[in-house]
Design a protein around this motif. Structure first.
Motif, PDB file in Angstrom:
ATOM      1  N   ILE A  14       0.845  -1.193   0.000  1.00 62.55           N
ATOM      2  CA  ILE A  14       0.000   0.000   0.000  1.00 62.55           C
ATOM      3  C   ILE A  14       0.880   1.242   0.000  1.00 62.55           C
ATOM      4  O   ILE A  14       1.847   1.344   0.764  1.00 62.55           O
ATOM      5  CB  ILE A  14      -0.931   0.029   1.231  1.00 62.55           C
ATOM      6  CG1 ILE A  14      -2.012  -1.052   1.101  1.00 62.55           C
ATOM      7  CG2 ILE A  14      -1.595   1.395   1.385  1.00 62.55           C
ATOM      8  CD1 ILE A  14      -2.962  -1.115   2.289  1.00 62.55           C
ATOM      9  N   LEU A  15       0.556   2.182  -0.877  1.00 61.54           N
ATOM     10  CA  LEU A  15       1.220   3.479  -0.930  1.00 61.54           C
ATOM     11  C   LEU A  15       0.250   4.526  -0.405  1.00 61.54           C
ATOM     12  O   LEU A  15      -0.869   4.650  -0.915  1.00 61.54           O
ATOM     13  CB  LEU A  15       1.634   3.813  -2.363  1.00 61.54           C
ATOM     14  CG  LEU A  15       2.212   5.211  -2.615  1.00 61.54           C
ATOM     15  CD1 LEU A  15       3.524   5.409  -1.863  1.00 61.54           C
ATOM     16  CD2 LEU A  15       2.413   5.451  -4.116  1.00 61.54           C
ATOM     17  N   VAL A  16       0.657   5.277   0.616  1.00 61.89           N
ATOM     18  CA  VAL A  16      -0.200   6.300   1.215  1.00 61.89           C
ATOM     19  C   VAL A  16       0.291   7.672   0.767  1.00 61.89           C
ATOM     20  O   VAL A  16       1.409   8.086   1.104  1.00 61.89           O
ATOM     21  CB  VAL A  16      -0.186   6.219   2.756  1.00 61.89           C
ATOM     22  CG1 VAL A  16      -1.189   7.218   3.344  1.00 61.89           C
ATOM     23  CG2 VAL A  16      -0.513   4.802   3.226  1.00 61.89           C
ATOM     24  N   LEU A  17      -0.544   8.360  -0.027  1.00 58.82           N
ATOM     25  CA  LEU A  17      -0.208   9.680  -0.575  1.00 58.82           C
ATOM     26  C   LEU A  17      -1.241  10.708  -0.133  1.00 58.82           C
ATOM     27  O   LEU A  17      -2.423  10.371   0.010  1.00 58.82           O
ATOM     28  CB  LEU A  17      -0.190   9.643  -2.108  1.00 58.82           C
ATOM     29  CG  LEU A  17       0.867   8.786  -2.803  1.00 58.82           C
ATOM     30  CD1 LEU A  17       0.619   8.786  -4.298  1.00 58.82           C
ATOM     31  CD2 LEU A  17       2.252   9.313  -2.504  1.00 58.82           C
ATOM     32  N   PRO A  18      -0.845  11.957   0.055  1.00 61.74           N
ATOM     33  CA  PRO A  18      -1.843  12.994   0.370  1.00 61.74           C
ATOM     34  C   PRO A  18      -2.747  13.250  -0.827  1.00 61.74           C
ATOM     35  O   PRO A  18      -2.300  13.207  -1.972  1.00 61.74           O
ATOM     36  CB  PRO A  18      -0.992  14.219   0.699  1.00 61.74           C
ATOM     37  CG  PRO A  18       0.310  13.976   0.021  1.00 61.74           C
ATOM     38  CD  PRO A  18       0.526  12.489   0.042  1.00 61.74           C
ATOM     39  N   ALA A  31       4.583   5.319   3.232  1.00 64.22           N
ATOM     40  CA  ALA A  31       3.744   6.470   3.568  1.00 64.22           C
ATOM     41  C   ALA A  31       4.508   7.770   3.420  1.00 64.22           C
ATOM     42  O   ALA A  31       5.666   7.883   3.853  1.00 64.22           O
ATOM     43  CB  ALA A  31       3.221   6.340   4.991  1.00 64.22           C
ATOM     44  N   LEU A  32       3.871   8.758   2.804  1.00 67.78           N
ATOM     45  CA  LEU A  32       4.418  10.104   2.677  1.00 67.78           C
ATOM     46  C   LEU A  32       3.627  11.049   3.578  1.00 67.78           C
ATOM     47  O   LEU A  32       2.498  10.739   3.975  1.00 67.78           O
ATOM     48  CB  LEU A  32       4.350  10.581   1.227  1.00 67.78           C
ATOM     49  CG  LEU A  32       5.478  10.095   0.305  1.00 67.78           C
ATOM     50  CD1 LEU A  32       5.288   8.636  -0.086  1.00 67.78           C
ATOM     51  CD2 LEU A  32       5.590  10.959  -0.941  1.00 67.78           C
ATOM     52  N   PRO A  33       4.215  12.217   3.917  1.00 65.98           N
ATOM     53  CA  PRO A  33       3.496  13.170   4.765  1.00 65.98           C
ATOM     54  C   PRO A  33       2.261  13.718   4.066  1.00 65.98           C
ATOM     55  O   PRO A  33       2.221  13.747   2.832  1.00 65.98           O
ATOM     56  CB  PRO A  33       4.541  14.261   5.015  1.00 65.98           C
ATOM     57  CG  PRO A  33       5.559  14.104   3.929  1.00 65.98           C
ATOM     58  CD  PRO A  33       5.555  12.658   3.549  1.00 65.98           C
ATOM     59  N   VAL A  81       8.451   8.110   4.481  1.00 65.44           N
ATOM     60  CA  VAL A  81       9.232   8.917   3.529  1.00 65.44           C
ATOM     61  C   VAL A  81       9.134  10.393   3.899  1.00 65.44           C
ATOM     62  O   VAL A  81       8.062  10.996   3.779  1.00 65.44           O
ATOM     63  CB  VAL A  81       8.735   8.688   2.092  1.00 65.44           C
ATOM     64  CG1 VAL A  81       9.528   9.553   1.114  1.00 65.44           C
ATOM     65  CG2 VAL A  81       8.837   7.219   1.709  1.00 65.44           C
ATOM     66  N   ASN A  82      10.254  10.946   4.383  1.00 70.22           N
ATOM     67  CA  ASN A  82      10.327  12.380   4.698  1.00 70.22           C
ATOM     68  C   ASN A  82       9.267  12.827   5.697  1.00 70.22           C
ATOM     69  O   ASN A  82       8.792  13.968   5.638  1.00 70.22           O
ATOM     70  CB  ASN A  82      10.241  13.218   3.416  1.00 70.22           C
ATOM     71  CG  ASN A  82      11.401  12.966   2.482  1.00 70.22           C
ATOM     72  OD1 ASN A  82      12.473  12.547   2.895  1.00 70.22           O
ATOM     73  ND2 ASN A  82      11.189  13.198   1.194  1.00 70.22           N
ATOM     74  N   ILE A  83       8.883  11.949   6.620  1.00 65.79           N
ATOM     75  CA  ILE A  83       7.977  12.309   7.707  1.00 65.79           C
ATOM     76  C   ILE A  83       8.840  12.679   8.907  1.00 65.79           C
ATOM     77  O   ILE A  83       9.624  11.851   9.375  1.00 65.79           O
ATOM     78  CB  ILE A  83       7.025  11.152   8.060  1.00 65.79           C
ATOM     79  CG1 ILE A  83       6.118  10.843   6.857  1.00 65.79           C
ATOM     80  CG2 ILE A  83       6.178  11.497   9.280  1.00 65.79           C
ATOM     81  CD1 ILE A  83       5.189   9.660   7.082  1.00 65.79           C
TER      82      ILE A  83
END
Length: 338
Positions: free
Chosen positions: A53-57, A104-106, A126-128
């Protein structure tokens, strides 16, 4: 006579029947056997196929979102995984027994809390900010290196500037900034050797100006003006902690070239390129560990070149810059010793 004609007609019918076959048959081309190629094998997902799963805003710009989705989709396909995209992540999502990887990304969907509740799932944040790697949580943070971007800025600045007139704005008393200043100088020397100029000048390039730690950011432009107006600098590198959007936008109106680590949303005039962490390559590097169940690691983002203005950094010069960056990343060039 009529009898002869009758028998003659019967004879003709008999001859035609023997030679022509059935009147209902229609001659056609002979069928030629053909070879049907075997279709390429493709993965057919099943309920038991592992899931990533990829979590994107939801408000991420489409180009960036598409790039992240394609990257993780390709990795999943190559590894025999299913792939899904979410804008949020909940405990219900983690209840799927086939779920193996979450990237997951912010903004942070709460991975610090969710990761311990799903020990069989590998998480990559990632960058959180404010997350520590450990357990099944790996962390990809922004690149903390200050020397490599400075070296590249010195190298490209020297490549593009007449008589190597390049300069750097640095924070006073900052040891990391001092190391970056040395790398900036060495980047210039790596491109031009002794960097001899045609005109004799009292100014030695690269040239620097230091900003006191208590200075008002609104006054940073005055320090840049010292380099631009008084020291005739044609290309500038602003140390990242000083490079606010207002300063970069102002410098962009002064007719000089800019190289930086983060380009403002509105591109400043003269912006040559951005030297920034290559998050995509970092995800690709981390993927084998994630699917192997190896977590709790800090993932280092390699640097990449982005936001290139081809009218300033032409394709041939860009190729030289990329080759130099690759050598830096491979350790074949040392920023402290050209």
């Amino acid at each position: 006579m009529r009898v002869k004609n009758f028998f003659f007609m019967i004879l003709i019918v008999v001859i035609l029947s023997a030679c022509g076959g059935s009147a209902t048959e229609i001659a056609g081309p002979t069928a030629v056997p053909t070879h049907t190629p075997v279709p390429t094998a493709t993965m057919i997902p099943t309920p038991s196929t592992p899931l990533a799963i990829l979590v994107l805003p939801a408000d991420m710009d489409k180009t960036t979102s598409d790039l992240y989705q394609k990257t993780v989709y390709d990795l999943a396909q190559q590894s025999g995984f299913r792939f899904q995209v979410r804008n949020t992540l909940t405990p219900v999502d983690l209840a799927d027994p086939t779920l193996k990887v979450v990237i997951a990304l912010p903004p942070d969907p709460g991975v610090a809390t969710l990761a311990p509740s799903a020990p069989d799932v590998q998480f990559l944040a990632v960058n959180i900010p404010d997350l520590a790697a450990g357990g099944n949580l790996s962390v990809l943070a922004g690149d903390s290196q200050v020397e490599l971007p400075a070296f590249m800025a010195g190298y490209v600045g020297a490549m593009l500037s007449d008589e190597y007139h390049i300069g750097m704005v640095i924070p006073q008393g900052d040891l990391d900034a001092q190391r970056a200043a040395v790398a900036f100088k060495n980047g210039m020397a790596y491109y031009c050797g002794l960097c001899k100029t045609f005109y004799i000048s009292e100014i030695v390039y690269p040239t620097y100006v230091e900003v006191p730690p208590d200075e008002d950011p609104a006054r940073y432009g005055g320090y840049a003006n010292v380099l631009i107006n008084d020291r005739k600098v044609y290309a500038l590198y602003i140390y990242p902690t000083l490079a606010n959007a207002d300063l970069l936008s102002y410098i962009g109106t002064q007719g000089v070239m800019l190289i930086g680590t983060s380009m403002p949303e509105t591109r400043p005039g003269g912006w040559v390129m951005t030297i920034r962490p290559d998050t995509i390559k970092a995800i690709q590097t981390a993927w084998p560990s994630l699917i192997a169940g190896q977590g709790g690691i800090n993932v280092q983002s390699p640097l990449g070149i982005a936001d290139v203005d081809p009218s300033l950094l032409t394709p041939g010069k860009l190729r030289l810059a990329q080759e130099t960056l690759e050598s830096l990343l491979a350790g074949r060039i040392l920023t402290g010793n050209p």
